[in-house]
Motif scaffolding. Structure first.
Motif, PDB file in Angstrom:
ATOM      1  N   PRO A   1      61.987  31.309  70.099  1.00  0.00           N
ATOM      2  CA  PRO A   1      60.919  31.559  69.123  1.00  0.00           C
ATOM      3  C   PRO A   1      61.350  31.606  67.667  1.00  0.00           C
ATOM      4  O   PRO A   1      60.512  31.793  66.788  1.00  0.00           O
ATOM      5  N   TRP A   2      62.649  31.436  67.400  1.00  0.00           N
ATOM      6  CA  TRP A   2      63.147  31.601  66.027  1.00  0.00           C
ATOM      7  C   TRP A   2      62.542  30.586  65.055  1.00  0.00           C
ATOM      8  O   TRP A   2      62.372  30.875  63.873  1.00  0.00           O
ATOM      9  N   SER A   3      62.213  29.390  65.526  1.00  0.00           N
ATOM     10  CA  SER A   3      61.757  28.319  64.647  1.00  0.00           C
ATOM     11  C   SER A   3      60.432  28.625  63.956  1.00  0.00           C
ATOM     12  O   SER A   3      60.108  28.004  62.937  1.00  0.00           O
ATOM     13  N   VAL A   4      59.672  29.568  64.475  1.00  0.00           N
ATOM     14  CA  VAL A   4      58.387  29.898  63.853  1.00  0.00           C
ATOM     15  C   VAL A   4      58.580  30.456  62.443  1.00  0.00           C
ATOM     16  O   VAL A   4      57.748  30.260  61.559  1.00  0.00           O
ATOM     17  N   GLY A   5      59.705  31.121  62.198  1.00  0.00           N
ATOM     18  CA  GLY A   5      59.971  31.694  60.881  1.00  0.00           C
ATOM     19  C   GLY A   5      60.689  30.764  59.934  1.00  0.00           C
ATOM     20  O   GLY A   5      60.882  31.083  58.759  1.00  0.00           O
ATOM     21  N   GLY A   6      61.123  29.596  60.422  1.00  0.00           N
ATOM     22  CA  GLY A   6      61.879  28.661  59.598  1.00  0.00           C
ATOM     23  C   GLY A   6      62.978  28.018  60.413  1.00  0.00           C
ATOM     24  O   GLY A   6      62.808  27.758  61.604  1.00  0.00           O
ATOM     25  N   ASP A   7      64.117  27.765  59.789  1.00  0.00           N
ATOM     26  CA  ASP A   7      65.251  27.201  60.510  1.00  0.00           C
ATOM     27  C   ASP A   7      65.709  28.190  61.582  1.00  0.00           C
ATOM     28  O   ASP A   7      66.006  29.353  61.267  1.00  0.00           O
ATOM     29  N   PRO A   8      65.773  27.766  62.852  1.00  0.00           N
ATOM     30  CA  PRO A   8      66.066  28.734  63.911  1.00  0.00           C
ATOM     31  C   PRO A   8      67.425  29.414  63.789  1.00  0.00           C
ATOM     32  O   PRO A   8      67.548  30.609  64.069  1.00  0.00           O
ATOM     33  N   VAL A   9      68.439  28.676  63.355  1.00  0.00           N
ATOM     34  CA  VAL A   9      69.763  29.286  63.226  1.00  0.00           C
ATOM     35  C   VAL A   9      69.766  30.335  62.118  1.00  0.00           C
ATOM     36  O   VAL A   9      70.308  31.435  62.287  1.00  0.00           O
TER      37      VAL A   9
ATOM     38  N   ARG B   1      74.498  28.434  66.749  1.00  0.00           N
ATOM     39  CA  ARG B   1      74.069  27.039  66.748  1.00  0.00           C
ATOM     40  C   ARG B   1      73.016  26.865  67.842  1.00  0.00           C
ATOM     41  O   ARG B   1      73.028  27.580  68.851  1.00  0.00           O
ATOM     42  N   VAL B   2      72.097  25.917  67.620  1.00  0.00           N
ATOM     43  CA  VAL B   2      71.109  25.616  68.651  1.00  0.00           C
ATOM     44  C   VAL B   2      71.797  24.879  69.789  1.00  0.00           C
ATOM     45  O   VAL B   2      72.505  23.892  69.568  1.00  0.00           O
ATOM     46  N   VAL B   3      71.611  25.366  71.000  1.00  0.00           N
ATOM     47  CA  VAL B   3      72.271  24.811  72.180  1.00  0.00           C
ATOM     48  C   VAL B   3      71.208  24.455  73.210  1.00  0.00           C
ATOM     49  O   VAL B   3      70.565  25.334  73.787  1.00  0.00           O
ATOM     50  N   LEU B   4      71.020  23.159  73.439  1.00  0.00           N
ATOM     51  CA  LEU B   4      70.006  22.719  74.405  1.00  0.00           C
ATOM     52  C   LEU B   4      70.382  23.094  75.835  1.00  0.00           C
ATOM     53  O   LEU B   4      69.530  23.480  76.632  1.00  0.00           O
ATOM     54  N   GLU B   5      71.664  22.943  76.147  1.00  0.00           N
ATOM     55  CA  GLU B   5      72.095  23.115  77.535  1.00  0.00           C
ATOM     56  C   GLU B   5      72.269  24.571  77.931  1.00  0.00           C
ATOM     57  O   GLU B   5      72.423  24.896  79.103  1.00  0.00           O
ATOM     58  N   PHE B   6      72.315  25.495  76.975  1.00  0.00           N
ATOM     59  CA  PHE B   6      72.632  26.897  77.200  1.00  0.00           C
ATOM     60  C   PHE B   6      74.009  27.009  77.838  1.00  0.00           C
ATOM     61  O   PHE B   6      74.949  26.447  77.309  1.00  0.00           O
ATOM     62  N   ASP B   7      74.154  27.675  78.985  1.00  0.00           N
ATOM     63  CA  ASP B   7      75.508  27.836  79.523  1.00  0.00           C
ATOM     64  C   ASP B   7      75.822  26.829  80.629  1.00  0.00           C
ATOM     65  O   ASP B   7      76.748  27.027  81.415  1.00  0.00           O
ATOM     66  N   ASP B   8      75.080  25.730  80.698  1.00  0.00           N
ATOM     67  CA  ASP B   8      75.343  24.668  81.665  1.00  0.00           C
ATOM     68  C   ASP B   8      76.419  23.748  81.078  1.00  0.00           C
ATOM     69  O   ASP B   8      76.125  22.787  80.364  1.00  0.00           O
TER      70      ASP B   8
END
Length: 318
Positions: free
Chosen positions: A296-304, A12-19
């Motif tokens: 950088p995953w979003s460049v190819g489409g849905d990042p997940v 899943r996309v996580v904005l906070e990372f490990d915070d």
């Protein structure tokens, strides 16, 4: 950086990372916004202020938290209302300015550039040691395509206060690219200067690999035969050496400590798969444990989806 358990986690996309504290705040703000109660603004100010006060002596953590909150709250009236109610609160001023900058980025134009500058200048006067007002001003100057003398002046203001500021380094890297206000030669010079003086585990350590990924993606986006042969980018000496340096040490437990370390590991995993070094990517995916950075995953489409396809190709968690 805290590595999680080896058990595979759903991506899943996580904005906070490990915070974890920032993650709890984001969930709380979501819940608070949905209630619409009279005390919502007071609760908002108390929650955000409490978190940012705790990171006031950790510039890397503070920059990360403010950037995530600004992105998350870019369409909210909360940051600007907080700054209006507490005009001498540095956190409120910077968050308000940064949220307006993020809104301008998403919409393609700024509503009140002068207001952003004023908020940042007041914040800088109130807290001369804080780099974050200057980080926002740097982002503003980049969005407005300001000239290099002005931009480098702001860049130096950040470095005076936080020498390894990750956000500022990546902002300058993109500004100096030929897609914005620079050239390929300027990017190469900048990357070489940064690499020569930067500790291997500094918050801005990913500047070099980021430059390589940006160049690789620029080839991909051209399409046609060039895109089909884009993988050969990673056989060039500069790209291969940058990837070697990162692959050997970044995923080691305890090597990275900065707030956006997981974003850098996402970058490394992406580059290793793109270079068809899948075996080396496997432990990096395991360290990431499903916590996806959109780029950088979003460049190819849905990042997940792109992340999951790459993780499967690497053989991680199977």
């Amino acid at each position: 950086m805290a590595f999680l358990s080896s058990r595979r986690r759903r991506a899943r996309v996580v904005l906070e990372f490990d915070d974890a504290a920032l993650g709890r705040l984001l969930k709380s703000l979501q819940a608070t916004a949905s209630t619409g109660t009279i005390g919502t603004m007071d609760l908002f100010m108390a929650q955000v202020s409490r978190l940012l006060d705790q990171s006031r002596v950790d510039w890397d953590r503070r920059t990360h938290q403010l950037s995530v909150l600004a992105y998350h709250l870019s369409e909210s009236h909360g940051p600007r209302a907080w700054a209006a109610r507490e005009p001498r609160n540095t956190s409120a001023l910077v968050l308000s300015a940064w949220a307006q900058l993020e809104r301008g980025r998403s919409r393609g134009s700024l509503e009140d550039a002068a207001g952003i500058v004023d908020s940042c200048r007041r914040a800088a006067e109130l807290a001369p040691e804080d780099p974050t007002p200057w980080v926002v001003l740097l982002g503003l100057s980049r969005l407005e395509r300001r000239g290099q003398p002005e931009v480098f002046s702001l860049w130096n203001e950040v470095l005076t206060r936080d020498r390894w500021n990750r956000e500022a380094h990546l902002s300058m890297l993109r500004y100096l690219g030929r897609e914005e206000m620079g050239s390929r030669i300027q990017v190469l010079d900048f990357v070489e200067a940064v690499r020569a003086r930067t500790p291997a585990n500094a918050p801005c350590a990913a500047t070099e690999l980021t430059a390589q990924v940006l160049q690789y993606q620029s080839v991909l986006t051209r399409g046609g035969v060039e895109a089909l042969l884009a993988r050969h980018h990673w056989s060039h000496a500069s790209a291969a050496q940058a990837l070697d340096r990162a692959a050997h040490i970044w995923a080691r437990p305890g090597f990275f400590h900065h707030a956006a370390a997981l974003a850098d590991l996402n970058l490394l995993a992406y580059a290793l798969v793109a270079a068809e070094r899948r075996g080396e990517a496997r432990p990096v995916f395991e360290a990431i444990n499903g916590m996806v950075a959109a780029w950088p995953w979003s460049v190819g489409g849905d990042p997940v989806s792109e992340f999951e396809k790459a993780r499967i190709r690497s053989g991680a968690g199977v």
